[in-house]
Scaffold this motif. Structure first.
Motif, mmCIF file in Angstrom:
data_model
loop_
_atom_site.group_PDB
_atom_site.id
_atom_site.type_symbol
_atom_site.label_atom_id
_atom_site.label_comp_id
_atom_site.label_asym_id
_atom_site.label_seq_id
_atom_site.Cartn_x
_atom_site.Cartn_y
_atom_site.Cartn_z
ATOM 1 N N LEU A 143 3.282 4.622 6.077
ATOM 2 C CA LEU A 143 3.748 4.990 4.741
ATOM 3 C C LEU A 143 5.059 4.311 4.354
ATOM 4 O O LEU A 143 5.573 4.533 3.260
ATOM 5 N N SER A 144 5.577 3.468 5.238
ATOM 6 C CA SER A 144 6.789 2.710 4.903
ATOM 7 C C SER A 144 6.454 1.319 4.371
ATOM 8 O O SER A 144 7.337 0.616 3.874
ATOM 9 N N ASN A 145 5.176 0.926 4.471
ATOM 10 C CA ASN A 145 4.789 -0.417 4.043
ATOM 11 C C ASN A 145 4.685 -0.487 2.523
ATOM 12 O O ASN A 145 3.931 0.276 1.918
ATOM 13 N N PRO A 146 5.413 -1.396 1.879
ATOM 14 C CA PRO A 146 5.412 -1.466 0.414
ATOM 15 C C PRO A 146 4.076 -1.893 -0.183
ATOM 16 O O PRO A 146 3.854 -1.700 -1.378
ATOM 17 N N ARG A 147 3.166 -2.447 0.624
ATOM 18 C CA ARG A 147 1.844 -2.841 0.127
ATOM 19 C C ARG A 147 0.869 -1.672 0.118
ATOM 20 O O ARG A 147 -0.189 -1.757 -0.503
ATOM 21 N N ASN A 148 1.212 -0.613 0.835
ATOM 22 C CA ASN A 148 0.368 0.569 0.924
ATOM 23 C C ASN A 148 0.260 1.237 -0.445
ATOM 24 O O ASN A 148 1.276 1.531 -1.081
ATOM 25 N N PHE A 149 -0.964 1.519 -0.902
ATOM 26 C CA PHE A 149 -1.138 2.110 -2.230
ATOM 27 C C PHE A 149 -0.375 3.427 -2.359
ATOM 28 O O PHE A 149 0.209 3.713 -3.420
ATOM 29 N N ILE A 150 -0.357 4.229 -1.303
ATOM 30 C CA ILE A 150 0.371 5.503 -1.368
ATOM 31 C C ILE A 150 1.862 5.258 -1.539
ATOM 32 O O ILE A 150 2.524 5.898 -2.368
ATOM 33 N N THR A 151 2.391 4.322 -0.770
ATOM 34 C CA THR A 151 3.816 3.998 -0.875
ATOM 35 C C THR A 151 4.147 3.513 -2.272
ATOM 36 O O THR A 151 5.171 3.896 -2.855
ATOM 37 N N LYS A 152 3.286 2.692 -2.831
ATOM 38 C CA LYS A 152 3.510 2.183 -4.186
ATOM 39 C C LYS A 152 3.631 3.323 -5.194
ATOM 40 O O LYS A 152 4.590 3.392 -5.965
ATOM 41 N N ILE A 153 2.631 4.218 -5.198
ATOM 42 C CA ILE A 153 2.625 5.216 -6.269
ATOM 43 C C ILE A 153 3.681 6.301 -6.070
ATOM 44 O O ILE A 153 4.101 6.932 -7.048
ATOM 45 N N THR A 154 4.147 6.504 -4.828
ATOM 46 C CA THR A 154 5.239 7.472 -4.640
ATOM 47 C C THR A 154 6.557 6.916 -5.154
ATOM 48 O O THR A 154 7.492 7.684 -5.410
ATOM 49 N N ARG A 155 6.628 5.596 -5.338
ATOM 50 C CA ARG A 155 7.869 4.969 -5.806
ATOM 51 C C ARG A 155 7.854 4.672 -7.305
ATOM 52 O O ARG A 155 8.875 4.268 -7.855
ATOM 53 N N TYR A 156 6.706 4.838 -7.933
ATOM 54 C CA TYR A 156 6.630 4.590 -9.373
ATOM 55 C C TYR A 156 7.307 5.720 -10.143
ATOM 56 O O TYR A 156 7.255 6.890 -9.747
ATOM 57 N N GLU A 157 7.885 5.356 -11.258
ATOM 58 C CA GLU A 157 8.488 6.370 -12.116
ATOM 59 C C GLU A 157 7.413 7.265 -12.730
ATOM 60 O O GLU A 157 7.575 8.483 -12.830
ATOM 61 N N LYS A 158 6.293 6.646 -13.135
ATOM 62 C CA LYS A 158 5.155 7.384 -13.666
ATOM 63 C C LYS A 158 3.869 6.747 -13.136
ATOM 64 O O LYS A 158 3.838 5.556 -12.829
ATOM 65 N N VAL A 159 2.811 7.562 -13.018
ATOM 66 C CA VAL A 159 1.528 7.049 -12.549
ATOM 67 C C VAL A 159 0.415 7.495 -13.489
ATOM 68 O O VAL A 159 0.499 8.551 -14.121
ATOM 69 N N VAL A 160 -0.626 6.678 -13.577
ATOM 70 C CA VAL A 160 -1.835 7.122 -14.260
ATOM 71 C C VAL A 160 -2.588 8.049 -13.309
ATOM 72 O O VAL A 160 -2.229 8.176 -12.135
ATOM 73 N N ASN A 161 -3.611 8.698 -13.784
ATOM 74 C CA ASN A 161 -4.377 9.619 -12.936
ATOM 75 C C ASN A 161 -5.860 9.358 -13.148
ATOM 76 O O ASN A 161 -6.500 9.989 -13.979
ATOM 77 N N ILE A 162 -6.393 8.396 -12.369
ATOM 78 C CA ILE A 162 -7.779 7.961 -12.545
ATOM 79 C C ILE A 162 -8.473 7.904 -11.182
ATOM 80 O O ILE A 162 -7.948 7.282 -10.253
ATOM 81 N N PRO A 163 -9.622 8.546 -11.042
ATOM 82 C CA PRO A 163 -10.366 8.461 -9.765
ATOM 83 C C PRO A 163 -10.792 7.022 -9.480
ATOM 84 O O PRO A 163 -11.258 6.312 -10.375
ATOM 85 N N ASN A 164 -10.626 6.593 -8.245
ATOM 86 C CA ASN A 164 -10.964 5.230 -7.837
ATOM 87 C C ASN A 164 -11.519 5.202 -6.428
ATOM 88 O O ASN A 164 -11.202 6.062 -5.604
ATOM 89 N N SER A 165 -12.323 4.194 -6.152
ATOM 90 C CA SER A 165 -12.695 3.882 -4.775
ATOM 91 C C SER A 165 -11.512 3.214 -4.090
ATOM 92 O O SER A 165 -10.833 2.377 -4.697
ATOM 93 N N MET A 166 -11.282 3.572 -2.825
ATOM 94 C CA MET A 166 -10.153 3.017 -2.079
ATOM 95 C C MET A 166 -10.548 2.745 -0.630
ATOM 96 O O MET A 166 -11.545 3.273 -0.137
ATOM 97 N N THR A 167 -9.736 1.930 0.046
ATOM 98 C CA THR A 167 -10.009 1.488 1.406
ATOM 99 C C THR A 167 -8.958 2.036 2.362
ATOM 100 O O THR A 167 -7.771 1.728 2.217
ATOM 101 N N ILE A 168 -9.383 2.848 3.328
ATOM 102 C CA ILE A 168 -8.477 3.321 4.382
ATOM 103 C C ILE A 168 -8.550 2.310 5.525
ATOM 104 O O ILE A 168 -9.533 2.250 6.271
ATOM 105 N N LEU A 169 -7.522 1.488 5.653
ATOM 106 C CA LEU A 169 -7.552 0.384 6.616
ATOM 107 C C LEU A 169 -7.679 0.861 8.051
ATOM 108 O O LEU A 169 -8.325 0.202 8.876
ATOM 109 N N ASP A 170 -7.064 1.989 8.389
ATOM 110 C CA ASP A 170 -7.120 2.485 9.769
ATOM 111 C C ASP A 170 -8.567 2.728 10.199
ATOM 112 O O ASP A 170 -8.894 2.579 11.380
#
Length: 305
Positions: A179-206
């Motif tokens: 969760l410290s990696n800036p490329r991680n989608f979770i890390t990205k959206i926790t740092r955004y001032e605002k986020v959209v809220n749309i269901p999406n398909s995503m890839t869990i790399l682990d």
């Protein structure tokens, strides 16, 4: 030279010992892939050549003598895909010319190429409405051309259909337990001032990167939607983050029209159909199950209820 594809090696003589050649050493997925190989005792080497330089690629293959090649290189843009809008020649060179050159060199050597591509080449439409559970399939034609990055990825995917040695993996909004990696989608959206809220398909790399190694072992080729089954929204992820990591965390939403004012290129939102991958790997977890097992439980900082 012929290429053993789609499990054909299992029907022939015993496969030679594995040796992987990986492109994308300095990238996120390339680095994780090397770590997985090291942990599993799979010999590997990183390619030093530029993807668009055929002679350099041939020298890499001569030196490494791999059984399989993995491409995790390419241009996504820094800090995001908006970079590609103003660096179009560089984006084409890496994402189209480079990828095609590597595929062609590998085909000439009889090597399967595992190519980490993107599923951000679709957007919800009348035949695949948001919330319907109807996802885009591997054979569907890309319908998202909002960003130049996505355009180049759709171009090269179409051209790669002519290479029977290529396994195209459509990755989307990749997430890892780091969760410290800036490329991680979770890390990205926790740092955004605002986020959209749309269901999406995503890839869990682990979960999915080890599956890509298994796909190489099986010599699987063709296009694969490389995401966990189901969809998850931005708010659902941030709720998990709050519940598992930081109870004081809060966020604000905005809509697509408001988002458009702070980005250069529109973003892809879609659901990918996971029937094909799930049939090959029945153990594959749904996106929400995988998030909890691989990301949030290992990082839990709150006490269990």
């Amino acid at each position: 030279m012929g290429v053993a594809t789609n499990g054909s090696a299992a029907e022939q003589a015993p496969a030679p010992a594995l040796k992987f050649l990986i492109y994308g050493r300095t990238g996120w997925i390339g680095g994780l892939l090397g770590g997985l190989c090291a942990a599993r005792g799979i010999p590997f080497a990183y390619g030093a050549g530029r993807l668009e330089n055929r002679a350099q690629l041939e020298a890499d293959i001569d030196a490494a003598a791999p059984t399989h090649v993995f491409n995790a290189a390419g241009v996504t843009g820094r800090p995001n895909v908006d970079w590609c809008e103003t660096h179009r020649a560089e984006t084409v060179r890496a994402n189209v010319v480079g990828t095609l050159t590597l595929a062609d060199v590998c085909r000439g050597r009889g090597l399967v190429l595992i190519n980490y591509a993107t599923g951000c080449i679709f957007e919800y439409d009348d035949a695949h409405p948001l919330g319907s559970g109807v996802g885009f399939k591997e054979e569907d034609t890309p319908n998202f051309v909002g960003s130049f990055y996505s355009k180049t990825k759709a171009m090269v995917e179409e051209l790669l259909k002519n290479y029977e040695n290529v396994c195209t993996l459509r990755v989307r909004m990749p997430i890892s337990s780091d969760l410290s990696n800036p490329r991680n989608f979770i890390t990205k959206i926790t740092r955004y001032e605002k986020v959209v809220n749309i269901p999406n398909s995503m890839t869990i790399l682990d979960e999915l990167l080890p599956i890509s190694i298994e796909m190489a072992k099986r010599n699987l080729t063709g296009i694969w939607n490389f995401t966990n089954p189901g969809v998850v929204s931005h708010n659902e992820i941030l709720e998990m983050y709050r519940d598992y990591i930081d109870p004081s965390f809060s966020w604000k939403n905005f809509n697509l029209e408001e988002q458009a004012k702070v980005i250069v290129a529109p973003r892809s939102n879609n659901e990918l159909d996971q029937t094909k991958l799930k049939n090959e790997f029945p153990e594959l977890l749904s996106i929400k199950e995988s998030l909890i097992k691989y990301v949030f439980e290992p990082n839990r900082k709150t006490s269990k209820a």
